[in-house]
Design a protein around this motif. Structure first.
Motif, PDB file in Angstrom:
ATOM      1  N   ILE A 144       0.787  -1.142   0.046  1.00  0.00           N
ATOM      2  CA  ILE A 144      -0.171  -0.135   0.129  1.00  0.00           C
ATOM      3  C   ILE A 144       0.854   1.403   0.009  1.00  0.00           C
ATOM      4  O   ILE A 144       0.561   2.131  -0.453  1.00  0.00           O
ATOM      5  CB  ILE A 144      -1.071  -0.043   1.400  1.00  0.00           C
ATOM      6  N   TYR A 145       2.140   1.185   0.440  1.00  0.00           N
ATOM      7  CA  TYR A 145       2.790   2.223   0.582  1.00  0.00           C
ATOM      8  C   TYR A 145       3.244   2.826  -0.886  1.00  0.00           C
ATOM      9  O   TYR A 145       3.232   3.724  -1.135  1.00  0.00           O
ATOM     10  CB  TYR A 145       4.168   2.000   1.456  1.00  0.00           C
ATOM     11  N   LEU A 146       3.775   1.717  -1.593  1.00  0.00           N
ATOM     12  CA  LEU A 146       4.216   2.071  -3.011  1.00  0.00           C
ATOM     13  C   LEU A 146       3.047   2.549  -3.894  1.00  0.00           C
ATOM     14  O   LEU A 146       3.237   3.331  -4.619  1.00  0.00           O
ATOM     15  CB  LEU A 146       4.786   0.839  -3.730  1.00  0.00           C
ATOM     16  N   ALA A 147       1.690   1.913  -3.584  1.00  0.00           N
ATOM     17  CA  ALA A 147       0.668   2.366  -4.352  1.00  0.00           C
ATOM     18  C   ALA A 147       0.257   3.747  -3.760  1.00  0.00           C
ATOM     19  O   ALA A 147      -0.106   4.685  -4.667  1.00  0.00           O
ATOM     20  CB  ALA A 147      -0.611   1.428  -3.944  1.00  0.00           C
ATOM     21  N   THR A 148       0.490   4.133  -2.493  1.00  0.00           N
ATOM     22  CA  THR A 148       0.201   5.486  -2.068  1.00  0.00           C
ATOM     23  C   THR A 148       0.978   6.561  -2.582  1.00  0.00           C
ATOM     24  O   THR A 148       0.615   7.549  -3.120  1.00  0.00           O
ATOM     25  CB  THR A 148      -0.019   5.318  -0.687  1.00  0.00           C
ATOM     26  N   VAL A 149       2.220   6.170  -2.683  1.00  0.00           N
ATOM     27  CA  VAL A 149       3.425   6.917  -3.321  1.00  0.00           C
ATOM     28  C   VAL A 149       2.885   7.164  -4.726  1.00  0.00           C
ATOM     29  O   VAL A 149       3.191   8.469  -5.231  1.00  0.00           O
ATOM     30  CB  VAL A 149       4.692   6.609  -2.953  1.00  0.00           C
ATOM     31  N   THR A 150       2.799   5.937  -5.390  1.00  0.00           N
ATOM     32  CA  THR A 150       2.672   6.449  -6.990  1.00  0.00           C
ATOM     33  C   THR A 150       1.226   6.998  -7.084  1.00  0.00           C
ATOM     34  O   THR A 150       1.201   8.184  -7.960  1.00  0.00           O
ATOM     35  CB  THR A 150       2.248   5.116  -7.603  1.00  0.00           C
ATOM     36  N   ASN A 151       0.204   6.969  -6.126  1.00  0.00           N
ATOM     37  CA  ASN A 151      -0.963   7.873  -6.482  1.00  0.00           C
ATOM     38  C   ASN A 151      -0.746   9.363  -6.210  1.00  0.00           C
ATOM     39  O   ASN A 151      -1.338  10.128  -6.795  1.00  0.00           O
ATOM     40  CB  ASN A 151      -2.065   7.206  -5.527  1.00  0.00           C
ATOM     41  N   ALA A 152       0.022   9.509  -5.298  1.00  0.00           N
ATOM     42  CA  ALA A 152       0.283  10.837  -4.709  1.00  0.00           C
ATOM     43  C   ALA A 152       1.021  11.433  -5.696  1.00  0.00           C
ATOM     44  O   ALA A 152       0.792  12.792  -6.111  1.00  0.00           O
ATOM     45  CB  ALA A 152       0.940  10.894  -3.321  1.00  0.00           C
ATOM     46  N   ILE A 153       2.215  10.748  -6.512  1.00  0.00           N
ATOM     47  CA  ILE A 153       2.883  11.516  -7.523  1.00  0.00           C
ATOM     48  C   ILE A 153       2.102  11.739  -8.676  1.00  0.00           C
ATOM     49  O   ILE A 153       1.894  12.858  -9.407  1.00  0.00           O
ATOM     50  CB  ILE A 153       4.108  10.663  -7.752  1.00  0.00           C
ATOM     51  N   THR A 154       1.102  10.675  -9.007  1.00  0.00           N
ATOM     52  CA  THR A 154       0.300  10.983 -10.191  1.00  0.00           C
ATOM     53  C   THR A 154      -0.773  11.937 -10.045  1.00  0.00           C
ATOM     54  O   THR A 154      -0.936  12.974 -10.937  1.00  0.00           O
ATOM     55  CB  THR A 154      -0.391   9.459 -10.508  1.00  0.00           C
ATOM     56  N   PHE A 155      -1.569  11.862  -9.143  1.00  0.00           N
ATOM     57  CA  PHE A 155      -2.482  13.243  -8.778  1.00  0.00           C
ATOM     58  C   PHE A 155      -1.852  14.286  -8.453  1.00  0.00           C
ATOM     59  O   PHE A 155      -2.349  15.342  -8.736  1.00  0.00           O
ATOM     60  CB  PHE A 155      -3.411  12.442  -7.613  1.00  0.00           C
ATOM     61  N   GLY A 156      -0.635  14.337  -7.779  1.00  0.00           N
ATOM     62  CA  GLY A 156       0.148  15.639  -7.546  1.00  0.00           C
ATOM     63  C   GLY A 156       0.657  16.354  -8.712  1.00  0.00           C
ATOM     64  O   GLY A 156       0.560  17.390  -8.894  1.00  0.00           O
ATOM     65  N   GLY A 157       1.041  15.429  -9.874  1.00  0.00           N
ATOM     66  CA  GLY A 157       1.327  16.105 -11.185  1.00  0.00           C
ATOM     67  C   GLY A 157       0.132  16.476 -11.898  1.00  0.00           C
ATOM     68  O   GLY A 157       0.163  17.681 -12.481  1.00  0.00           O
ATOM     69  N   LEU A 158      -0.830  15.778 -11.663  1.00  0.00           N
ATOM     70  CA  LEU A 158      -2.373  16.197 -12.689  1.00  0.00           C
ATOM     71  C   LEU A 158      -2.668  17.565 -11.860  1.00  0.00           C
ATOM     72  O   LEU A 158      -3.323  18.613 -12.517  1.00  0.00           O
ATOM     73  CB  LEU A 158      -3.443  15.074 -12.309  1.00  0.00           C
ATOM     74  N   LEU A 159      -2.751  17.406 -10.604  1.00  0.00           N
ATOM     75  CA  LEU A 159      -3.104  18.865  -9.800  1.00  0.00           C
ATOM     76  C   LEU A 159      -2.125  19.913 -10.301  1.00  0.00           C
ATOM     77  O   LEU A 159      -2.889  20.801 -10.282  1.00  0.00           O
ATOM     78  CB  LEU A 159      -3.376  18.324  -8.174  1.00  0.00           C
TER      79      LEU A 159
ATOM     80  N   PHE B  34       2.315  14.936  -1.356  1.00  0.00           N
ATOM     81  CA  PHE B  34       2.819  14.094  -0.561  1.00  0.00           C
ATOM     82  C   PHE B  34       2.668  14.645   0.902  1.00  0.00           C
ATOM     83  O   PHE B  34       2.291  13.573   1.684  1.00  0.00           O
ATOM     84  CB  PHE B  34       4.569  14.212  -0.624  1.00  0.00           C
ATOM     85  N   LEU B  35       2.678  15.750   1.282  1.00  0.00           N
ATOM     86  CA  LEU B  35       2.477  16.156   2.415  1.00  0.00           C
ATOM     87  C   LEU B  35       0.857  16.148   2.886  1.00  0.00           C
ATOM     88  O   LEU B  35       0.725  15.609   4.258  1.00  0.00           O
ATOM     89  CB  LEU B  35       2.613  17.791   2.525  1.00  0.00           C
ATOM     90  N   GLY B  36       0.120  16.428   2.058  1.00  0.00           N
ATOM     91  CA  GLY B  36      -1.332  16.188   2.495  1.00  0.00           C
ATOM     92  C   GLY B  36      -1.692  14.643   2.782  1.00  0.00           C
ATOM     93  O   GLY B  36      -2.420  14.439   3.704  1.00  0.00           O
ATOM     94  N   THR B  37      -1.302  13.859   1.800  1.00  0.00           N
ATOM     95  CA  THR B  37      -1.389  12.515   2.043  1.00  0.00           C
ATOM     96  C   THR B  37      -0.992  12.055   3.376  1.00  0.00           C
ATOM     97  O   THR B  37      -1.777  11.352   4.141  1.00  0.00           O
ATOM     98  CB  THR B  37      -0.686  11.745   0.789  1.00  0.00           C
TER      99      THR B  37
END
Length: 971
Positions: A374-389, A403-406
């Motif tokens: 779940i850590y790697l999935a969460t990090v990937t999700n944070a990077i993906t949505f952070g880039g889109l945001l 990253f900080l908000g997650t």
């Protein structure tokens, strides 16, 4: 008197006198919290019966050398001794001939039946079963000596297989102390749960007997009968079936029939409570009434029927095992109170009692695997949505804020929430709303972050109002139709984003062809003097038009290398003969991580490797897939895109602090006008959060600690204010990652019957895995030197795996597959037995249309009304009551609360339901108005029936058995 070949053992030896508790503390027989009996039977209001291990010892060698040899054993399924191969057969469903059951009934009716026998040793037991008038003193002595002879057991030590090496399976030694040692070392003990009992069946032909001898004994107190059984368990039942020589396998089949009867849960339940011979025969007759007969010539008697993947429920057969569930308003754990914040207070009180165990229950190796996954999935999700945001807000927010908000929101939620298994994350619908809000601010020259702050404050206010007024009880209207539509949408977003991100790599790393000019392959011709052309100019005429590139060379062209050589030139440049394949290799990593994760997940249910290895591979499937992808990438050393994390702790937008100004350059009245978009976002947050919570709290997951709908929504509201004030993304429950989190924490039984698949016991409910995941996410900024070696295609493959795993777990996917199957090729689903295929397709088509409409609205400027469309799914489901009958909706979906109350009690019909990817044949009341969540089976009664049918299990026990005895006497 001893018979030929007989070796007598003394029942007063240490084998007899070992206390039961001491035997139970042997290797592998300690308390097992994952034992299915502890969980399943504990939910039922009936006395717990221990698991029964049955063994058949057959008398062989008449008339030369008589010996007892174990030829079969049962727990739920049968294992036969394969003498030639020197091994036990695979567990299989036993089959019997009806004459053997009939002969057994006659022998028991005329034989000796001892119930609650006080024998404390095998010698006392033998003396009692041979005390019959038909035996002379001499024959009685011979028979006693024969029964006291040691049986021969086939015990295979751990790690020894007959087909490997020259070692053969060992038979029990004949010394007085060795049998108990052999029994202690028997690996079969580890497969039996603590408290298991044994039943011994002795059968065979004996020439000196004139007439058959039958005896059935139920011991008052179970005792260990020495080496009679291969596992040193206290014996509860003993059956003796002997007689003169006959044609065929008469006594062997009767012995098998008795063992099969004892392995049947209903017969065993009845015999444990029988008080006389009539009760015993009534239980046998009840077994005969449910026997299925296979016609001769229509099947192969030598074929072995494999155990089913899902055993049928015993609710219908054992009437005392009534199982009640809560009424409609309580089925999701959200109860309405008569005071403000009453539900929130109730959630806090209920969860407070579990708080210490929420951390102690995480002390298990499985949680370590879940953290990595779940850590790697969460990090990937944070990077993906952070880039889109960052793209959607022109840099007002970015990867660092993600990253900080997650980390902050996720860790706080895991510490305070009612359902800590939920993983908070940025989601697609919320990202769409953020994009629309930024576009509105840009078009009207508004300061985005202050405007967003007031929207977040209003959303938190609306959510707190929903918590105060107990709006979470409305989740009872979220039926499977709504859940599956939302889950399918989020899963498709994951799949679409994973594939889209992978394909976008072909733009950054184009697929190269020989002679492609952008990579410096050109053809040089020698000049008239024999010298090659020289550089004249290095700047291109037009950087946007590659075809107009001036190489600055004399006598140069852009011909492909083969054509250049044919015309007398020489290819020159770095990519004339080498074609980098970063894009193809990235695709290989993408597919490898996805397919390997899927394959390793299915290893747990395969036939390969020992059960411990299968469990490790299944639990660490995603982690192993990622490690293999990283290793492959490191071995080849190609410059694939790697995971990048921020290296500096500062806001993405230059010049702003961490706290957002309340107004900025915006007018004061905008803080009030922000309530309008906040209302739409509140609907989206409520639907997104509560639908995910309903999915995670389904009864099929067997959660013991309960839900916390009000408390979860309260935490989301508080975090909404915090993230808005810090300029961080907004967070709600992430459906796909949360389902993956729960799937990585599945608990399965360790002690199960031979041939029985591991039973699902529930989820390892705790707070520590999520908390550690979000702490690691926050510290990922400082782990950049390590994380930079993880290829992005590998993480995209894991994203695809999570989306596919989530969408394949819902019934909607299975019904979509039916659309493409011919009728003859469709699986024999119970759903199709009760609903016409055309009606099933119509229901599926409506769901597909709703899903397509949601996707279109999400992807267009009309996404502002997306929250209302999610709410509209409930209205569409309500309208379906005019198209489908209640019986059809009960199979395809489930009934709405008002419809449940409108159905009369006399309409109750026992039906069966479809669960997961296998058929669950557990009965339920078809029109009771309470369907299990997600297709699970539940034995349900209306609240009015609960008050009228307040029957205790003990009363049923005392009523059913005498009734059967009376019916037997009438026969």
């Amino acid at each position: 008197m001893k018979l030929p070949g007989q070796k007598e053992f003394e029942v007063s030896s240490a084998c007899e006198n070992v206390p039961t508790g001491e035997l139970d503390n042997g290797t592998g027989s300690g308390p097992s919290p994952d034992s299915p009996s502890d969980t399943d039977r504990g939910e039922l209001g009936v006395p717990k019966d221990p698991l029964l291990f049955i063994q058949l010892n057959e008398l062989l060698g008449w008339p030369q050398a008589l010996e007892w040899r174990e030829t079969g054993r049962w727990v739920l399924f049968e294992e036969k001794l394969e003498v030639g191969a020197g091994r036990w057969s695979v567990p299989h469903v036993p089959t019997l001939a009806l004459p053997s059951l009939q002969k057994l009934r006659s022998l028991l009716a005329e034989g000796l039946v001892l119930l609650d026998c006080p024998a404390q040793s095998f010698l006392e037991l033998v003396e009692q079963v041979t005390r019959v008038d038909s035996l002379s003193p001499e024959l009685r002595g011979q028979l006693q000596a024969l029964l006291l002879q040691r049986p021969q057991h086939l015990i295979q030590p751990t790690g020894t297989r007959p087909c490997q090496g020259s070692a053969h399976p060992r038979e029990a030694s004949h010394s007085e102390e060795a049998p108990l040692k052999e029994q202690r070392q028997n690996p079969l003990r580890r497969k039996l749960p603590p408290g298991a009992e044994a039943g011994a069946v002795l059968a065979g032909e004996l020439g000196f007997l004139v007439q058959p001898l039958g005896a059935f004994v139920r011991l008052r107190d179970p005792v260990v009968l020495g080496p009679l059984t291969e596992v040193p368990l206290p014996s509860r039942f003993f059956c003796l079936l002997l007689g003169p020589s006959t044609l065929g396998k008469g006594y062997h089949e009767m012995g098998r029939a008795m063992a099969i009867l004892l392995s049947d849960p209903q017969f065993q339940w009845s015999v444990r409570r029988a008080s006389n011979l009539h009760d015993l025969l009534a239980a046998l007759d009840a077994f005969l009434e449910e026997v299925t007969v296979l016609p001769p010539g229509r099947w192969d008697p030598t074929a072995r029927i494999a155990p089913p993947k899902c055993l049928p429920s015993q609710h219908k057969r054992i009437l005392s095992q009534l199982k009640e569930v809560q009424g409609p308003s309580a089925r999701h754990g959200a109860l309405a109170e008569d005071r403000l914040f009453g539900g929130l207070i109730q959630d806090v009180r209920r969860k407070a009692s579990w708080y210490p165990s929420d951390f102690l229950d995480a002390l298990h190796p499985q949680c370590f695997s879940a953290v990595l996954y779940i850590y790697l999935a969460t990090v990937t999700n944070a990077i993906t949505f952070g880039g889109l945001l960052g793209e959607a807000t022109s840099g007002a927010q970015g990867v660092l804020e993600s990253f900080l908000g997650t980390a902050v929101a996720g860790a706080a939620f895991c510490l305070m929430a009612g359902q800590p298994l939920t993983i908070l994350s940025s989601t697609g619908p919320v990202l769409v709303f953020e994009r629309l809000l930024f576009s509105f601010s840009r078009d009207y020259n508004l300061d985005y972050l202050p405007f967003r702050l007031w929207v977040g404050i209003w959303v938190a206010t609306f959510c707190l109002a929903l918590v105060a007024t107990e709006a979470s009880v409305l989740v009872r209207y979220f039926t499977r139709f709504t859940e599956e539509g939302f889950c399918a949408l989020i899963s498709l977003i994951f799949i679409y984003d994973a594939v889209g991100k992978m394909l976008s790599l072909t733009s950054a790393y184009p697929i190269q062809h020989p002679g492609y000019p952008a990579y410096g392959c050109f053809c040089q011709y020698p000049d008239l003097g024999g010298n090659e052309s020289q550089w004249m100019r290095t700047e291109p005429k037009d950087r946007d038009d590659i075809s107009s590139l001036d190489l600055g060379l004399v006598n140069a062209s852009l011909l492909p290398p083969p054509e250049c050589a044919r015309r007398g030139g020489r290819p020159h440049g770095p990519s004339c003969h080498a074609v980098p394949d970063i894009a193809f290799f990235s695709l290989l990593l993408f597919l490898t991580s996805f397919l390997l994760a899927m394959a390793l997940k299915h290893v747990k249910t395969s036939r390969f490797f020992p059960s411990g290895v299968r469990k490790v591979l299944g639990d660490f499937s995603s982690v192993l897939a990622m490690l293999l992808g990283c290793g492959l990438d490191s071995f080849l050393g190609l410059a694939t895109p790697k995971l990048t994390v921020p290296s500096e702790f500062k806001p993405t937008l230059p010049g702003r602090g961490w706290l957002v100004s309340p107004f900025g350059t915006n007018p004061w009245w905008l803080s009030v006008a922000a309530a309008l978009p906040a209302l739409l976002l509140s609907i989206l947050i409520f639907m997104d959060q509560q639908i995910t919570a309903v999915i995670l709290n389904r009864a099929e997951y067997k959660l013991r600690k309960g839900a916390g709908f009000h408390l979860d929504l309260f935490c989301v509201a508080v975090l909404m204010v915090l993230t808005s004030a810090l300029g961080l993304p907004w967070y709600v429950s992430a459906t796909v990652i949360s389902l993956a989190h729960m799937d990585s924490l599945r608990r399965e039984s360790r002690a199960c019957a031979l041939g029985e698949p591991r039973s699902f016991l529930g989820i390892r409910e705790q707070r520590l895995t999520g908390l550690v995941v979000f702490i690691l996410t926050g510290t990922s900024i400082f782990l950049a030197p390590v994380l930079k070696f993880i290829p992005m295609p590998v993480l995209y493959g894991i994203f695809l795996y999570m989306g596919v795993a989530a969408i394949s777990s819902i019934q909607f996917t299975k019904r979509v597959q039916l659309l493409f199957m011919p009728a003859k090729q469709q699986p024999d689903l119970l759903l199709l037995r009760h609903v016409p295929l055309s009606r099933v397709h119509l229901f599926t088509a409506i769901q597909l249309a709703c899903l397509g409409l949601l996707w279109i609205i999400k992807s267009t400027p009309a996404a502002i009304i997306f929250p209302l469309m999610l709410l509209g799914l409930v209205g569409v489901r309500k309208a379906l009551e005019r198209v489908f009958s209640p019986q059809e909706l009960l199979w395809l979906d489930e009934l709405m609360p008002e419809k449940e109350r409108s159905i009369p009690e006399k309409g109750l019909e026992p039906e069966y339901s479809l669960s997961g990817d296998s058929e669950d044949v557990s009965p339920r009341w078809a029109l009771s108005g309470e369907a299990g969540r997600g297709g699970e089976s539940a034995f349900v009664q209306e609240s009015s029936l609960k008050s009228n049918l307040s029957i205790k299990p003990e009363d049923l026990i005392n009523t059913i058995i005498p009734l059967r005895s009376s019916l037997t006497q009438v026969h």
